[in-house]
Design an enzyme around this catalytic site. Structure first.
Site, short mmCIF file in Angstrom:
data_model
loop_
_atom_site.label_atom_id
_atom_site.label_comp_id
_atom_site.label_asym_id
_atom_site.label_seq_id
_atom_site.Cartn_x
_atom_site.Cartn_y
_atom_site.Cartn_z
N VAL A 40 17.89 -4.20 -6.97
CA VAL A 40 16.87 -5.20 -6.64
C VAL A 40 16.22 -5.77 -7.92
O VAL A 40 15.93 -6.96 -8.00
CB VAL A 40 15.82 -4.61 -5.68
CG1 VAL A 40 14.70 -5.60 -5.43
CG2 VAL A 40 16.49 -4.24 -4.35
N LYS B 178 7.88 1.04 -0.91
CA LYS B 178 7.02 1.28 0.26
C LYS B 178 6.52 2.70 0.34
O LYS B 178 5.39 2.96 0.75
CB LYS B 178 7.74 0.89 1.56
CG LYS B 178 9.02 1.67 1.86
CD LYS B 178 10.26 0.94 1.45
CE LYS B 178 11.44 1.86 1.39
NZ LYS B 178 12.72 1.19 1.34
N GLY C 124 11.81 -6.56 3.76
CA GLY C 124 12.57 -7.20 2.68
C GLY C 124 12.20 -8.64 2.40
O GLY C 124 11.08 -8.94 1.99
N ASP D 36 10.93 6.12 6.52
CA ASP D 36 10.88 4.78 5.92
C ASP D 36 10.12 3.81 6.84
O ASP D 36 9.26 3.05 6.38
CB ASP D 36 12.33 4.30 5.69
CG ASP D 36 12.40 2.91 5.13
OD1 ASP D 36 12.21 2.75 3.90
OD2 ASP D 36 12.63 1.96 5.90
N LYS E 278 6.35 1.72 6.36
CA LYS E 278 6.20 0.27 6.56
C LYS E 278 5.15 -0.04 7.64
O LYS E 278 4.35 -0.96 7.48
CB LYS E 278 7.57 -0.34 6.92
CG LYS E 278 8.54 -0.29 5.74
CD LYS E 278 9.97 -0.57 6.15
CE LYS E 278 10.91 -0.56 4.95
NZ LYS E 278 12.33 -0.55 5.34
N GLY F 86 18.48 -5.46 0.30
CA GLY F 86 19.54 -6.12 -0.48
C GLY F 86 19.01 -6.81 -1.71
O GLY F 86 17.82 -7.16 -1.81
N1 HSE Z 1 16.50 1.99 3.51
C1 HSE Z 1 15.82 0.78 3.88
C2 HSE Z 1 16.48 0.23 5.15
C3 HSE Z 1 15.89 -0.19 2.75
O1 HSE Z 1 17.53 0.70 5.56
O2 HSE Z 1 15.91 -0.68 5.75
C4 HSE Z 1 14.90 -1.32 2.83
O3 HSE Z 1 13.58 -0.90 2.85
#
Ligand code: HSE
Length: 344
Positions: A14, A105, A134, A201, A205, A302
């Site tokens: 990134v 995050k 993203g 994750d 978020k 990405g």
């Molecule tokens: N591991 C995360 C996903 C990457 O799969 O969405 C983006 O935050």
């Protein structure tokens, strides 16, 4: 023309994407936003990575103090990932009055209070558009486009890896382990997929998104979290028969008295727009009391999509006269309640 010198911390996928976009769009940014963004320093050990991007050796450093103490640098974008070292570097930069930009995050969700206190003290800005969904500009929308609303609910597919796995299980009838392996081969899932498949994750978020949407500090430990590892082909088939799909949903609800936040595999009626979000795509469904329902959709990860959000933040950090503050992050938490949700 105003020139703004910035530094990049790390040049991963990134970070590299962000550098490429900044280079390719430099003239357009100058014309449209009146600012010439110059990457003055890059903190990176891998000289080859820098060389491949055309970054001169003279711009490289491995010491955060070279950046923190450089009075000409006013914006620092972080691409390290991980929590402790990234936070240490960003706090040093904030203390020197530099605005920070990050997609990290986990670090942000775990350290927001501390970052906000340091930023407030030095007058610097915090920019984290790329931390959630993203390339889709949801943070900006929640912060700057919904002032005429009380946001009452958020429902999101905010993790591309789990959405890829669940979409494949649903569309092709393949089992979880096989889909996970394919997600790993395609580079969506990590070798250790725990953060994605166990919902960590997504919880980082929704902590960020719900706090912004509802104007409260929603702590991570108040978020109910359940991942997708128990989802079998039988469950998917049963859901299909009943007219549902299964998605890992990150949701936040605000009924005025309580905030409820959950990450859980939910049954989504096929009539709901979130059911059509496939592969590694993300979406956030937002309900405001005046605007009604909104849906934001796009790539949540990405090189280029996330780089797009980071460049947007870098331009904003470079041109903002007044920095957005998040006073509710410093205020003691309102009572928050979570329910063991099985309904959507
Ligand atoms: N591991 C995360 C996903 C990457 O799969 O969405 C983006 O935050």
């Amino acid at each position: 023309m105003k020139e703004v010198k910035i530094a990049l911390l790390g040049l991963g996928v990134v970070g590299g994407g962000t550098y490429k976009i900044l280079t390719e769009e430099r003239e357009t940014i100058k014309e449209r936003y009146g600012v010439d963004i110059v990457v003055a320093k890059v903190m990176e050990r891998d000289i080859q990575k820098a060389k491949a991007l055309g970054i001169p050796n003279s711009a490289l450093t491995t010491d955060i103090e070279d950046i923190a103490k450089d009075k000409e640098i006013s914006v620092v974008a972080e691409f390290f990932g991980g929590v402790d070292f990234a936070k240490h570097c960003l706090l040093r930069c904030l203390d020197e009055g530099k605005s920070i930009v990050t997609a990290n995050k986990e670090m942000f969700a775990k350290s927001w209070e501390e970052l906000e206190r340091h930023a407030k003290k030095s007058g610097a800005g915090l920019y984290f558009e790329a931390s959630c969904v993203g390339g889709v500009p949801v943070i900006r929308a929640l912060c700057e486009s919904l002032q005429g609303n009380k946001v009452v609910a958020l429902k999101g597919i905010v993790n591309g890896t789990t959405n890829f796995i669940l979409s494949k299980m649903y569309d092709e009838g393949i089992d979880y382990q096989t889909c996970l392996k394919e997600a790993q081969q395609l580079g969506y899932a990590e070798a250790n997929p725990t953060a994605d498949v166990e919902g960590f994750d997504s919880s980082y978020k929704i902590r960020i998104l719900s706090s912004l949407a509802f104007g409260v500090n929603l702590p991570l430990n108040k978020i109910y979290r359940e991942g997708i590892t128990a989802i079998s082909t039988e469950i998917i088939e049963e859901a299909k028969t009943l007219g549902y799909t299964v998605k890992l949903i990150a949701s936040g609800k605000n009924n005025g008295a309580e905030i409820q936040a959950h990450v859980y595999p939910a049954l989504i009626p096929l009539s709901h727009p979130l059911s059509s979000v496939k592969e590694a795509y993300n979406a956030l469904y937002v309900t405001g009391n005046n605007v009604g329902d909104l849906m934001f959709y796009g790539k949540g990860a990405g090189e280029r999509p996330t780089g797009s959000a980071l460049v947007s933040d870098i331009v904003k950090a470079s041109t903002d006269q007044v920095k957005i503050r998040f006073p509710f992050i410093e205020i003691p938490k309102k009572s928050t309640k979570t329910l063991p949700l099985t309904t959507f």
